[in-house]
Design a protein around this motif. Structure first.
Motif, PDB file in Angstrom:
ATOM      1  N   VAL A  80       0.871  -1.179   0.000  1.00 27.81           N
ATOM      2  CA  VAL A  80       0.000   0.000   0.000  1.00 27.81           C
ATOM      3  C   VAL A  80       0.904   1.223   0.000  1.00 27.81           C
ATOM      4  N   MET A  83       0.035   6.593   1.966  1.00 34.70           N
ATOM      5  CA  MET A  83      -0.784   6.870   3.134  1.00 34.70           C
ATOM      6  C   MET A  83      -0.452   8.268   3.656  1.00 34.70           C
ATOM      7  N   THR A 103       3.831  -1.031   3.674  1.00 38.10           N
ATOM      8  CA  THR A 103       3.462   0.278   3.146  1.00 38.10           C
ATOM      9  C   THR A 103       4.719   1.008   2.698  1.00 38.10           C
TER      10      THR A 103
END
Length: 131
Positions: A80, A83, A103
């Motif tokens: 991911v 963020m 992440t």
């Protein structure tokens, strides 16, 4: 493809730039679309880019976690990226985390991390085959 979110393929990786806040049904359609693309392409990696999201609720966080888990079962590692501090704060306030989902700060770092993870995964498989 049921959702309006593009699923881009670069080599053996799929990149999904999630733009705009999504309704629950749209998130589920995206999940289905991603899994279908992994199946069709045999992708080794998946990058979920959430940098354009302004808000993540508990349902969205759970689905992102589920996408990563299901992609892993299908042989694709997930990272991911993007963020924002606001999303991190929301997840912390809700007591949520993306468990076992690596992440990265941005897409470039995410691609590099994905390559590292795939090499590590391949090395681990080779070591297991040697036993």
């Amino acid at each position: 493809m049921a959702s309006n979110i593009p699923i881009l393929q670069i080599g053996q990786h799929l990149i999904v730039p999630i733009q705009g806040d999504l309704h629950d049904q749209s998130v589920l359609e995206l999940q289905s679309d991603i899994l279908e693309r992994i199946e069709k392409t045999g992708a080794a990696g998946l990058i979920l880019d959430i940098s354009a999201l302004e808000f993540v609720d508990s349902f969205m966080a759970r689905v992102l976690n589920d996408i990563a888990a299901m992609a892993g079962l299908m042989g694709a590692l997930t990272v991911v990226v993007g963020m924002t501090p606001a999303i991190a704060l929301i997840l912390m306030d809700l007591g949520l985390q993306l468990s076992n989902v690596p992440t990265a700060r941005n897409l470039e770092k995410g691609i590099a991390l994905l390559h590292e993870l795939i090499v590590e995964d391949d090395d681990a498989e080779d070591a297991a085959d040697d036993d």
